[in-house]
Design a protein around this motif. Structure first.
Motif, mmCIF file in Angstrom:
data_model
loop_
_atom_site.group_PDB
_atom_site.id
_atom_site.type_symbol
_atom_site.label_atom_id
_atom_site.label_comp_id
_atom_site.label_asym_id
_atom_site.label_seq_id
_atom_site.Cartn_x
_atom_site.Cartn_y
_atom_site.Cartn_z
ATOM 1 N N PHE A 118 8.403 12.333 9.611
ATOM 2 C CA PHE A 118 7.836 13.614 10.008
ATOM 3 C C PHE A 118 8.279 13.967 11.426
ATOM 4 O O PHE A 118 8.814 13.125 12.161
ATOM 5 N N ASN A 119 8.044 15.215 11.813
ATOM 6 C CA ASN A 119 8.423 15.725 13.126
ATOM 7 C C ASN A 119 7.159 16.058 13.912
ATOM 8 O O ASN A 119 6.233 16.655 13.372
ATOM 9 N N VAL A 120 7.109 15.635 15.166
ATOM 10 C CA VAL A 120 5.978 15.944 16.032
ATOM 11 C C VAL A 120 6.485 16.776 17.200
ATOM 12 O O VAL A 120 7.298 16.305 18.006
ATOM 13 N N MET A 121 6.013 18.010 17.291
ATOM 14 C CA MET A 121 6.453 18.898 18.362
ATOM 15 C C MET A 121 5.866 18.466 19.701
ATOM 16 O O MET A 121 4.874 17.725 19.762
ATOM 17 N N SER A 122 6.465 18.931 20.765
ATOM 18 C CA SER A 122 5.990 18.606 22.115
ATOM 19 C C SER A 122 4.528 19.020 22.283
ATOM 20 O O SER A 122 4.130 20.115 21.894
ATOM 21 N N GLY A 123 3.722 18.104 22.820
ATOM 22 C CA GLY A 123 2.307 18.382 23.050
ATOM 23 C C GLY A 123 1.421 18.191 21.838
ATOM 24 O O GLY A 123 0.210 18.387 21.924
ATOM 25 N N ASN A 124 2.002 17.800 20.705
ATOM 26 C CA ASN A 124 1.224 17.627 19.480
ATOM 27 C C ASN A 124 1.021 16.149 19.148
ATOM 28 O O ASN A 124 1.584 15.270 19.791
ATOM 29 N N GLU A 125 0.205 15.916 18.119
ATOM 30 C CA GLU A 125 -0.041 14.560 17.642
ATOM 31 C C GLU A 125 -0.011 14.551 16.129
ATOM 32 O O GLU A 125 -0.145 15.591 15.481
ATOM 33 N N GLN A 126 0.170 13.390 15.540
ATOM 34 C CA GLN A 126 0.266 13.229 14.093
ATOM 35 C C GLN A 126 -0.324 11.880 13.702
ATOM 36 O O GLN A 126 -0.076 10.868 14.357
ATOM 37 N N TYR A 127 -1.129 11.884 12.640
ATOM 38 C CA TYR A 127 -1.689 10.647 12.100
ATOM 39 C C TYR A 127 -0.870 10.166 10.908
ATOM 40 O O TYR A 127 -0.302 10.967 10.171
ATOM 41 N N VAL A 128 -0.872 8.869 10.710
ATOM 42 C CA VAL A 128 -0.378 8.271 9.473
ATOM 43 C C VAL A 128 -1.532 7.450 8.895
ATOM 44 O O VAL A 128 -2.108 6.600 9.582
ATOM 45 N N ASP A 129 -1.876 7.735 7.640
ATOM 46 C CA ASP A 129 -2.931 7.001 6.936
ATOM 47 C C ASP A 129 -2.312 5.942 6.042
ATOM 48 O O ASP A 129 -1.124 6.012 5.706
ATOM 49 N N ILE A 130 -3.138 4.993 5.618
ATOM 50 C CA ILE A 130 -2.707 3.989 4.649
ATOM 51 C C ILE A 130 -3.787 3.813 3.597
ATOM 52 O O ILE A 130 -4.989 3.825 3.906
ATOM 53 N N GLY A 190 0.806 -1.212 0.000
ATOM 54 C CA GLY A 190 0.000 0.000 0.000
ATOM 55 C C GLY A 190 0.839 1.262 0.000
ATOM 56 O O GLY A 190 2.040 1.225 -0.265
ATOM 57 N N THR A 191 0.191 2.386 0.309
ATOM 58 C CA THR A 191 0.846 3.690 0.360
ATOM 59 C C THR A 191 0.531 4.363 1.686
ATOM 60 O O THR A 191 -0.630 4.379 2.113
ATOM 61 N N LEU A 192 1.550 4.922 2.322
ATOM 62 C CA LEU A 192 1.391 5.648 3.582
ATOM 63 C C LEU A 192 1.299 7.149 3.318
ATOM 64 O O LEU A 192 1.896 7.660 2.362
ATOM 65 N N TYR A 193 0.568 7.863 4.171
ATOM 66 C CA TYR A 193 0.421 9.310 4.077
ATOM 67 C C TYR A 193 0.570 9.915 5.474
ATOM 68 O O TYR A 193 0.063 9.356 6.454
ATOM 69 N N ASP A 194 1.234 11.085 5.560
ATOM 70 C CA ASP A 194 1.246 11.801 6.829
ATOM 71 C C ASP A 194 0.518 13.131 6.670
ATOM 72 O O ASP A 194 0.097 13.507 5.569
#
Length: 274
Positions: free
Chosen positions: A115-127, A100-104
């Motif tokens: 990718f970079n996630v700053m303190s207190g933040n969140e990040q998703y990765v899709d497929i 498949g293919t990943l996305y941020d």
């Protein structure tokens, strides 16, 4: 602009994890910082300090699995939470690129995203899964005096994605006719594969007396076996019972259902009175 997240519904459960020790979910503290554990299969974590057990609510680094995904549809796979005082660099990679293919959230896509996630933040990765079944992937997280390498997986299942299979005909009642003189039905059929992979599998035709759901009097399956489209302006459908007569004044309903090899489908219904 970050991609707006959507709530998922259905059977996939949310699980916080980063490390797995056997099958038990726990939390390991790296010095004064904790990592939620749960569904990953292996781990290699490094930081100066002693390990200690703590509550999952106190985890400084978390990963939230988003549950089962659908094949050929971009779906949330995993969420990273950075509760540490410093930024984290995160790389997520599929073990097999053809899965498949990943996305941020930053617009990067491919077999691997960083990718970079700053303190207190969140990040998703899709497929966008290209296969069904269990898809394994690896995760590498690093930050100030902190590193973590682990692996996990997501389950992908077949499912209908709207618009992938398109029925262009029949969509109007005048594209279907009950022919009393020949005791058969005739219709126009035009179906397209709308996602570019040329995997139309079959078209099923069903004629019922009265409204859809009535007594089935004729059925036909057009086997395609993988193609971009199918078109026939004079598709005939014979009665299932060779002795059946198309009756004058009888309302007939034709239901057309087209499928591709990925489990996507589309349905159209038209009617005619003999």
């Amino acid at each position: 602009m970050p991609r707006k997240r959507r709530r998922r519904s259905g059977g996939g459960s949310r699980r916080k994890f980063l490390l797995v020790l056997g099958s038990a979910a726990t939390v390991i503290g790296l010095g004064g910082e904790n990592i939620a554990t749960g569904a990953f299969s292996s781990v290699n974590a490094q930081r100066t300090g002693n390990f200690s057990v703590a509550s999952a609510d106190n985890a400084m680094v978390g990963v939230v699995g988003q549950g089962t995904v659908k094949k050929n549809s971009r779906e949330p796979m995993v969420k990273f939470e950075n509760n540490r005082p410093a930024a984290l660099d995160i790389t997520v990679s599929l073990d097999t690129c053809s899965d498949g293919t990943l996305y941020d959230n930053d617009g990067e896509s491919g077999c691997s995203v960083t990718f970079n996630v700053m303190s207190g933040n969140e990040q998703y990765v899709d497929i966008d899964a290209a296969v069904t079944g269990t898809i394994p992937y690896s995760v590498s997280i690093s930050g100030s005096n902190f590193s973590l390498d682990t692996s996990g997986s997501v389950d992908a299942e077949s499912g209908n994605v709207k618009g992938v299979v398109r029925i262009k005909k029949p969509t109007k009642d005048n594209e279907f006719s009950a022919r009393r003189n020949k005791d058969e039905w005739e219709t126009k059929v035009f179906v397209e594969d709308n996602d570019g992979d040329g995997d139309l599998d079959r078209i099923e035709l069903e004629v019922t007396e009265g409204e859809s759901g009535g007594t089935v009097v004729a059925s036909k399956t057009i086997t395609l076996g993988g193609t971009f489209d199918y078109k026939n302006n004079k598709e005939t459908i014979q009665p299932d019972d060779s002795k059946y007569n198309v009756a004058k004044g009888q309302l007939y309903t034709l239901t057309v259902t087209a499928y591709d090899a990925d489990g996507n489908f589309s349905t159209a219904t038209v009617q005619d009175t003999a």
